[in-house]
Enzyme design. Structure first.
Site, short mmCIF file in Angstrom:
data_model
loop_
_atom_site.label_atom_id
_atom_site.label_comp_id
_atom_site.label_asym_id
_atom_site.label_seq_id
_atom_site.Cartn_x
_atom_site.Cartn_y
_atom_site.Cartn_z
CG HIS A 9 -2.07 0.83 1.28
ND1 HIS A 9 -2.47 1.62 0.22
CD2 HIS A 9 -2.94 1.14 2.30
CE1 HIS A 9 -3.52 2.35 0.58
NE2 HIS A 9 -3.82 2.08 1.83
CG HIS A 56 -4.10 0.43 -8.48
ND1 HIS A 56 -5.45 0.34 -8.27
CD2 HIS A 56 -3.63 1.34 -7.61
CE1 HIS A 56 -5.78 1.17 -7.31
NE2 HIS A 56 -4.69 1.79 -6.88
CG ASP A 96 2.81 4.50 -3.88
OD1 ASP A 96 2.66 5.57 -3.28
OD2 ASP A 96 2.09 3.51 -3.71
N1 COA Z 1 5.41 -6.63 -10.06
C1 COA Z 1 5.38 -7.83 -10.70
N2 COA Z 1 4.24 -8.49 -10.98
C2 COA Z 1 3.08 -7.90 -10.61
C3 COA Z 1 3.04 -6.65 -9.95
C4 COA Z 1 4.27 -6.03 -9.68
N3 COA Z 1 4.30 -4.86 -9.05
N4 COA Z 1 1.76 -6.34 -9.70
C5 COA Z 1 1.01 -7.33 -10.18
N5 COA Z 1 1.80 -8.27 -10.73
C6 COA Z 1 1.37 -9.52 -11.33
C7 COA Z 1 0.95 -10.49 -10.26
O1 COA Z 1 2.05 -11.25 -9.79
C8 COA Z 1 -0.08 -11.31 -10.97
O2 COA Z 1 0.61 -12.25 -11.77
P1 COA Z 1 0.03 -13.74 -11.94
O3 COA Z 1 -1.31 -13.57 -12.60
O4 COA Z 1 1.06 -14.41 -12.80
O5 COA Z 1 -0.06 -14.30 -10.56
C9 COA Z 1 -0.74 -10.33 -11.90
O6 COA Z 1 0.20 -9.27 -12.08
C10 COA Z 1 -2.04 -9.77 -11.35
O7 COA Z 1 -1.79 -9.09 -10.14
P2 COA Z 1 -2.60 -9.34 -8.78
O8 COA Z 1 -1.69 -9.94 -7.77
O9 COA Z 1 -3.89 -10.02 -9.07
O10 COA Z 1 -2.93 -7.87 -8.37
P3 COA Z 1 -3.60 -7.44 -6.99
O11 COA Z 1 -4.75 -6.60 -7.36
O12 COA Z 1 -3.87 -8.55 -6.07
O13 COA Z 1 -2.42 -6.59 -6.33
C11 COA Z 1 -0.98 -4.81 -5.86
C12 COA Z 1 -2.28 -5.25 -6.53
C13 COA Z 1 -0.91 -3.30 -5.86
C14 COA Z 1 -0.95 -5.32 -4.41
C15 COA Z 1 0.21 -5.42 -6.65
O14 COA Z 1 0.15 -4.95 -7.97
C16 COA Z 1 1.55 -5.11 -6.00
O15 COA Z 1 1.96 -5.80 -5.08
N6 COA Z 1 2.26 -4.06 -6.50
C17 COA Z 1 3.53 -3.67 -5.93
C18 COA Z 1 3.34 -2.83 -4.67
C19 COA Z 1 2.82 -1.48 -4.98
O16 COA Z 1 3.33 -0.76 -5.84
N7 COA Z 1 1.81 -1.08 -4.22
C20 COA Z 1 1.19 0.24 -4.34
C21 COA Z 1 -0.20 0.09 -4.84
S1 COA Z 1 -0.95 1.65 -5.19
#
Ligand code: COA
Length: 379
Positions: free
Chosen positions: A226, A265, A316
């Site tokens: 987050h 996201h 971010d």
């Molecule tokens: N780096 C690498 N892969 C990513 C990614 C990232 N930052 N964000 C998503 N993915 C991948 C996931 O591993 C997933 O792959 P898979 O289908 O092979 O398992 C796919 O993209 C879908 O993502 P998902 O995990 O379903 O997204 P979510 O909605 O559950 O998670 C976040 C959203 C924000 C938690 C996630 O994108 C993340 O952890 N980002 C990095 C942290 C971040 O920047 N947070 C700030 C958010 S505003």
């Protein structure tokens, strides 16, 4: 689990669940847009001060000149914190993370606030404004104490942005820097039912008070998935260090199936509405400071993530290097997010309180079948 009961659909992470209605903001992932009370966030960022946006989030309408002047005066008059909190802050461990410091300071403000227990709308709103005014003072005092420096006292003539720089860095920067910072505050202010906002609403739903809800919101925001991502982004950019190796570095992350911070996201899947505006101001900061490395690495990473993974950056990603270029140390990035998001959190606390129902979802049990407790000698 009973054999006769069919397992219901489990919405892990509450993905796709509408938990309530809200009139505060709207995310439209299909057009990559976000509005606060009906105004596009990029329009607000270009044309308003953060104080105007804070007023909008709470009151539902933008202030006129007289309302804005009165609001700014009210906030400026509430900025000081008392000697007891200054003493407590001086006792914080020097290596405490500033997010833990600000969480503790907000909780302490709840001990001192004359209206903590009053959860009427009027009292909750007054407390929100007091917290909005005092949070930068707490961040500045805690940061400076951790560096062995005396706190800077708030100056009632300063705008919100000027105040934050003065309290932390002991100086007010040039207008371009202040504008970029103000834009970041506007973009960070509110974003529907994200994890920390929902946390604040959940706490409120039990009848708990504003300080409790905001303390919990801060705890939630700290996580790297987050708000903590803006700090993680800058650590990542520093680790890479050189645009020439950015793509190679990224490939090693892909090889290890590791997350790349500042990307992805839950709601936006084809671009975060706030990124173009923040990126524009982060690029401006790079020009003002004359340090183009971080944005050059950022461009390489964003390009490669899109080409190879079709994943876009979130707010971010440009906010991290922007804050670095503004002269803030990395552990202050998420506390700066707090200084902004207190507005959105508290607007949601007020909305939840106005039409409350206890938030209490169900869990599907998959543990052991019911069984007798064996005597201690038989375990
Ligand atoms: N780096 C690498 N892969 C990513 C990614 C990232 N930052 N964000 C998503 N993915 C991948 C996931 O591993 C997933 O792959 P898979 O289908 O092979 O398992 C796919 O993209 C879908 O993502 P998902 O995990 O379903 O997204 P979510 O909605 O559950 O998670 C976040 C959203 C924000 C938690 C996630 O994108 C993340 O952890 N980002 C990095 C942290 C971040 O920047 N947070 C700030 C958010 S505003």
């Amino acid at each position: 689990m009973s054999d006769t009961e069919a397992k219901p659909t489990i919405y892990k992470g509450l993905v796709g669940v509408y938990a309530d209605v809200s009139t505060i903001s709207k995310v439209m992932p299909e057009t990559n847009s976000l509005t606060y009370r009906g105004y596009a966030v990029q329009d607000l960022a270009e044309n308003c001060s953060f104080e105007e946006v804070a007023y909008l989030l709470w009151e539902g309408e933008l202030p006129n000149a007289a309302q804005l002047a009165a609001f700014k005066e009210e906030i400026a008059s509430e900025r000081e914190i008392g000697p007891a909190l200054h003493r407590v802050i001086r006792e914080f461990p020097k290596d405490a993370h500033p997010m833990d410091a600000i969480r503790t300071a907000v909780s302490f403000l709840g001990l001192e606030d004359p209206e903590t227990a009053d959860v009427s709308h009027a009292a909750q709103y007054r407390k929100a404004k007091r917290l909005f005014a005092k949070i930068p003072t707490c961040i500045g005092a805690a940061y400076r104490a951790s560096r062995g420096l005396d706190p800077v006292m708030p100056d009632a003539r300063h705008s919100f942005a000027e105040n934050v720089f003065n309290l932390i860095q002991g100086r007010v920067p040039q207008p371009e820097v202040l504008k970029s910072f103000d834009v970041s505050m506007i973009l960070y202010a509110e974003h529907t039912f994200n994890a920390s906002t929902y946390t604040a609403r959940l706490v409120t739903s039990s009848g708990a008070d504003m300080h409790g809800a905001i303390t919990a919101g801060i705890a939630s925001l700290k996580g790297p998935l987050h708000g903590g991502a803006n700090e993680a982004v800058m650590h990542m950019l520093k680790e890479i260090g050189d645009p020439a190796i950015a793509r190679e570095w990224l490939q090693s992350r892909f090889d290890h199936k590791a997350l790349v911070m500042g990307f992805g996201h839950r709601v936006y899947k084809s671009g975060d509405s706030r990124v173009p505006t923040m990126k524009k101001y982060a690029e401006k900061m790079a020009e003002v400071v004359g340090d183009r490395t971080w944005m050059a690495i950022s461009r390489e990473l964003a390009d490669e993530m899109l080409t190879k993974k079709n994943i876009h950056p979130n707010l971010d990603f440009p906010a991290g290097p922007a804050y670095h270029l503004m002269g803030f140390e990395i552990p202050l990035f998420t506390p700066l997010f707090v200084a902004s998001r207190i507005t959105g959190w508290s607007a949601h606390v007020l909305e939840q309180g106005a039409d409350n129902r206890l938030i209490r979802p169900l869990s599907w049990y998959e543990g052991p079948e019911q069984r007798p407790v064996p005597p201690l000698s038989a375990r």
